[in-house]
Write a protein that holds these residues in place. Structure first.
Motif, PDB file in Angstrom:
ATOM      1  N   SER A 130       0.817  -1.216   0.000  1.00  0.00           N
ATOM      2  CA  SER A 130       0.000   0.000   0.000  1.00  0.00           C
ATOM      3  C   SER A 130       0.855   1.273   0.000  1.00  0.00           C
ATOM      4  N   GLN A 131       2.049   1.227   0.587  1.00  0.00           N
ATOM      5  CA  GLN A 131       2.927   2.402   0.610  1.00  0.00           C
ATOM      6  C   GLN A 131       3.716   2.543  -0.694  1.00  0.00           C
ATOM      7  N   GLY A 132       4.076   1.422  -1.329  1.00  0.00           N
ATOM      8  CA  GLY A 132       4.869   1.451  -2.552  1.00  0.00           C
ATOM      9  C   GLY A 132       6.369   1.469  -2.301  1.00  0.00           C
ATOM     10  N   VAL A 133       6.797   2.227  -1.318  1.00  0.00           N
ATOM     11  CA  VAL A 133       8.212   2.305  -0.938  1.00  0.00           C
ATOM     12  C   VAL A 133       8.274   2.187   0.575  1.00  0.00           C
ATOM     13  N   ALA A 134       9.254   1.432   1.064  1.00  0.00           N
ATOM     14  CA  ALA A 134       9.398   1.264   2.510  1.00  0.00           C
ATOM     15  C   ALA A 134      10.858   1.334   2.895  1.00  0.00           C
ATOM     16  N   THR A 135      11.114   1.747   4.132  1.00  0.00           N
ATOM     17  CA  THR A 135      12.464   1.730   4.674  1.00  0.00           C
ATOM     18  C   THR A 135      12.724   0.329   5.202  1.00  0.00           C
ATOM     19  N   VAL A 136      13.803  -0.292   4.726  1.00  0.00           N
ATOM     20  CA  VAL A 136      14.087  -1.681   5.070  1.00  0.00           C
ATOM     21  C   VAL A 136      15.537  -1.834   5.500  1.00  0.00           C
ATOM     22  N   SER A 137      15.804  -2.956   6.146  1.00  0.00           N
ATOM     23  CA  SER A 137      17.186  -3.372   6.385  1.00  0.00           C
ATOM     24  C   SER A 137      17.382  -4.693   5.659  1.00  0.00           C
ATOM     25  N   LEU A 138      18.575  -4.871   5.103  1.00  0.00           N
ATOM     26  CA  LEU A 138      18.918  -6.096   4.388  1.00  0.00           C
ATOM     27  C   LEU A 138      20.001  -6.817   5.169  1.00  0.00           C
ATOM     28  N   ARG A 139      19.828  -8.111   5.342  1.00  0.00           N
ATOM     29  CA  ARG A 139      20.841  -8.933   6.012  1.00  0.00           C
ATOM     30  C   ARG A 139      21.084 -10.168   5.157  1.00  0.00           C
ATOM     31  N   VAL A 140      22.310 -10.364   4.728  1.00  0.00           N
ATOM     32  CA  VAL A 140      22.640 -11.539   3.928  1.00  0.00           C
ATOM     33  C   VAL A 140      22.610 -12.761   4.840  1.00  0.00           C
ATOM     34  N   VAL A 141      21.838 -13.780   4.432  1.00  0.00           N
ATOM     35  CA  VAL A 141      21.735 -14.989   5.241  1.00  0.00           C
ATOM     36  C   VAL A 141      22.417 -16.180   4.593  1.00  0.00           C
ATOM     37  N   GLY A 142      22.815 -16.071   3.351  1.00  0.00           N
ATOM     38  CA  GLY A 142      23.524 -17.183   2.728  1.00  0.00           C
ATOM     39  C   GLY A 142      23.452 -17.133   1.220  1.00  0.00           C
ATOM     40  N   LYS A 143      23.824 -18.252   0.655  1.00  0.00           N
ATOM     41  CA  LYS A 143      23.847 -18.407  -0.797  1.00  0.00           C
ATOM     42  C   LYS A 143      22.806 -19.451  -1.156  1.00  0.00           C
ATOM     43  N   GLY A 144      21.921 -19.077  -2.073  1.00  0.00           N
ATOM     44  CA  GLY A 144      20.897 -20.015  -2.521  1.00  0.00           C
ATOM     45  C   GLY A 144      21.400 -20.865  -3.657  1.00  0.00           C
ATOM     46  N   ARG A 145      20.553 -21.738  -4.138  1.00  0.00           N
ATOM     47  CA  ARG A 145      20.933 -22.564  -5.281  1.00  0.00           C
ATOM     48  C   ARG A 145      20.166 -22.077  -6.494  1.00  0.00           C
TER      49      ARG A 145
END
Length: 145
Positions: A106-121
């Motif tokens: 509903s907002q379209g844009v949000a303030t977020v934090s990104l945390r790398v959790v690993g490598k996918g396949r």
């Protein structure tokens, strides 16, 4: 000649960057418009609005990233499968499903934090091999006369 060899050895020893698990980045997130559904990503995959995927400028392909909406603390883990976003001030573009999961549609844009959790396949659509069925592993023996 030795300068060329030295340069080749230098650039040959550089390894591709990998996102370090636990790396945290904060910024604005947006999500793909519906017009991008079905189009190819930078890596040749098709964009699916139902998948939990995203685009980042520098994280390697198939990096798994936990995206947390800092307004409501809802999180989702997405797989990076595209390059972007190309809008100034944004750190990640999400698919519609990922945006819905963290409550930012509903907002379209949000303030977020990104945390790398690993490598996918990599997800590769392949036709099943005849050797995927255990019965097909049985050797076909013929009598020796």
């Amino acid at each position: 000649m030795s300068i060329i060899v030295s340069i080749m050895l230098f650039f040959g020893s550089i390894k591709p960057t990998e996102a370090l698990p636990g790396l945290i980045q904060k910024g604005k997130a947006s999500f793909y418009s519906k017009k991008f559904n079905g189009r190819k990503t930078a890596y040749g995959e098709r964009v699916s609005s139902d998948a939990l995927e995203g685009a980042h400028r520098s994280f390697p392909h198939n990096t798994l990233v936990e995206v947390t909406n800092l307004t409501n603390n809802r999180s989702v883990i997405v797989r990076i499968n595209d390059r972007g976003p190309f809008a100034r001030g944004r750190v990640i573009d999400l698919t519609h499903a990922a945006a819905r999961a963290i409550g930012m549609v509903s907002q379209g844009v949000a303030t977020v934090s990104l945390r790398v959790v690993g490598k996918g396949r990599a997800f590769v659509a392949m036709t099943p091999s005849p050797f995927d069925i255990p019965a097909n592993y049985q050797p076909q023996l013929e009598p020796v006369l």
